[in-house]
Design an enzyme around this catalytic site. Structure first.
Site, short mmCIF file in Angstrom:
data_model
loop_
_atom_site.label_atom_id
_atom_site.label_comp_id
_atom_site.label_asym_id
_atom_site.label_seq_id
_atom_site.Cartn_x
_atom_site.Cartn_y
_atom_site.Cartn_z
N GLU A 116 0.73 -1.25 0.18
CA GLU A 116 0.21 0.02 0.19
C GLU A 116 0.76 1.30 -0.09
O GLU A 116 1.99 1.10 0.28
CB GLU A 116 -0.85 -0.03 1.20
CG GLU A 116 -0.30 -0.15 2.55
CD GLU A 116 -0.76 0.73 3.61
OE1 GLU A 116 -1.53 1.87 3.37
OE2 GLU A 116 -0.93 0.09 4.85
N VAL A 154 -5.38 0.23 3.02
CA VAL A 154 -5.48 -1.18 3.04
C VAL A 154 -6.89 -1.43 2.08
O VAL A 154 -6.65 -2.46 1.19
CB VAL A 154 -5.67 -1.72 4.35
CG1 VAL A 154 -6.13 -3.19 4.39
CG2 VAL A 154 -4.26 -1.77 5.15
N ASP A 213 -16.49 5.20 14.63
CA ASP A 213 -15.44 5.23 13.42
C ASP A 213 -15.05 3.70 13.41
O ASP A 213 -14.10 3.41 14.49
CB ASP A 213 -14.33 6.22 14.06
CG ASP A 213 -13.06 6.38 13.30
OD1 ASP A 213 -13.06 5.48 11.87
OD2 ASP A 213 -12.33 7.10 13.13
N LYS A 218 -3.77 -1.87 14.63
CA LYS A 218 -2.83 -1.04 15.32
C LYS A 218 -3.25 -0.88 16.66
O LYS A 218 -4.42 -0.76 16.99
CB LYS A 218 -2.98 0.35 14.70
CG LYS A 218 -1.99 0.52 13.46
CD LYS A 218 -1.59 1.78 12.58
CE LYS A 218 -2.69 2.24 11.60
NZ LYS A 218 -2.73 1.30 10.46
N1 PSU Z 1 0.10 0.41 8.57
C1 PSU Z 1 1.04 1.08 8.67
N2 PSU Z 1 0.87 2.54 8.72
C2 PSU Z 1 -0.12 3.06 8.26
C3 PSU Z 1 -1.25 2.27 7.73
C4 PSU Z 1 -1.23 1.10 7.85
O1 PSU Z 1 2.12 0.78 9.59
O2 PSU Z 1 -0.42 4.37 8.09
C5 PSU Z 1 -2.65 3.13 7.04
C6 PSU Z 1 -3.28 2.12 6.14
O3 PSU Z 1 -3.31 2.49 4.90
C7 PSU Z 1 -4.47 1.63 6.70
C8 PSU Z 1 -4.86 2.93 7.32
O4 PSU Z 1 -5.71 1.23 6.13
O5 PSU Z 1 -3.69 3.39 8.23
C9 PSU Z 1 -6.27 3.08 8.19
O6 PSU Z 1 -6.64 4.28 8.34
P1 PSU Z 1 -8.05 4.36 9.06
O7 PSU Z 1 -7.84 3.97 10.27
O8 PSU Z 1 -8.50 5.91 8.77
O9 PSU Z 1 -9.21 3.37 8.27
MN MN Z 2 -11.86 5.99 10.22
#
Ligand code: PSU
Ligand code: MN
Length: 299
Positions: A25, A106, A138, A159
């Site tokens: 990604e 992702v 969220d 995460k």
């Molecule tokens: N993994 C990492 N760093 C990141 C991400 C993943 O080590 O920045 C990104 C990915 O692109 C994932 C996004 O889809 O964070 C999630 O964002 P959100 O929580 O807004 O869906």
């Molecule tokens: Mn979000």
């Protein structure tokens, strides 16, 4: 309409020779890590995939075209670009129709990988259910994507800024297999252990590939989530990373950071609070995931 994806020469050749491919990604490059470590890491991750016998395909939208595989120059200009859009399922087509440039999350990377016939994808950590989601609602679109797009996503867990028990519950509801590798516990991104039992465990890449084939044979939509713990020498234990996560979350709340900005803000604050240690761990776990993804693709 023209063909929706543009393959790099390396990816096109790999496809014509039926070589194993691993999607990567780009949001991690533009929103997850600071310059210039983001570019160094993106290149190192690609090399890790090559070293493990597969071909890397980093995915991004450049001037309206969905690229599967970037040249060195494209990677470098994306890594340096400012105010790049963060594209998920909802905004991918709009950005392309407008001729914009954007990094794929992702969810959007899974869509592009599937269109290009790539079945395995390596990242750091997926998005999930945010803490306080019972009020904010969220929940990352990454979870819905895993439920509908047949790609095996290798991560180091969701995460740890997220609500991990709720994330596991939603994945179960959506019918997404969550497979830990080499241990029974679900890993938590910067730390090897989350204190939660992983629903499934498969230790060998061939077993993970076989499970994906079986899922397809059953006609079940959706992918698999592979949770690969960070190497022991690189982990930040939960009791060390925990207070930084709490501090970053409190700050996001008091500053009213919301929607797409939450995850990038938290990663940046934890980087600062940890004096850069969180970034080193993030790099180590992505490299580790790239290696495993290459082996699964080869299998
Ligand atoms: N993994 C990492 N760093 C990141 C991400 C993943 O080590 O920045 C990104 C990915 O692109 C994932 C996004 O889809 O964070 C999630 O964002 P959100 O929580 O807004 O869906
Ligand atoms: Mn979000």
């Amino acid at each position: 309409m023209t063909a929706p994806v543009t393959l790099s020469p390396e990816v096109a050749e790999a496809r014509s020779r039926n070589r194993p491919l691993v999607a990567l990604e780009s949001t991690i490059i533009t929103h997850g890590m600071p310059w210039p470590r983001n570019l160094e890491t993106a290149k190192a991750v690609e090399d890790e995939v090559r070293g493990a016998g597969a071909v890397p395909a980093t995915i991004a939208v450049l001037e309206g075209r969905l690229h599967v595989g970037l040249t060195g120059a494209q990677l470098e200009s994306l890594a340096q670009a400012r105010e790049v859009a963060k594209l998920s399922r909802a905004d991918l087509a709009v950005a392309m129709a407008r001729g914009q440039t954007g990094a794929t999350t992702v969810a959007a990377t899974m869509i592009a990988a599937h269109q290009a016939g790539i079945a395995v994808f390596a990242t750091g950590g997926i998005g999930g259910v945010h803490r306080g989601a019972e009020l904010s609602f969220d929940i990352s679109a990454d979870l819905q994507e895993l439920a509908q797009t047949p790609v095996t996503v290798v991560c180091a867990g969701a995460k740890a800024i997220l609500d991990l028990p709720k994330t596991l519950e939603v994945l179960e509801t959506l019918g997404v297999p969550v497979i830990a590798v080499g241990q029974d516990e679900l890993p938590a991104f910067w730390s090897r252990d989350s204190g939660l039992q992983a629903p499934l465990r498969i230790d060998d890449p061939a077993g993970i590939a076989a499970a994906a084939r079986q899922r397809a044979a059953l006609g079940l939509p959706g992918g698999q989530l592979v949770a690969n713990p960070i190497p022991p020498e690189s982990e930040i234990p939960q009791n060390v990373i925990g207070p930084w996560i709490e501090a970053a979350l409190a700050e996001a709340e008091s500053r009213g950071i919301g929607q797409k900005a939450v995850t990038p803000f938290l990663l940046q604050r934890i980087f600062e609070l940890s004096d850069g240690a969180s970034l080193e761990a993030n790099i180590a776990l992505v490299l580790n995931n790239a290696r495993l993804a290459a082996r699964i693709a080869a299998a």
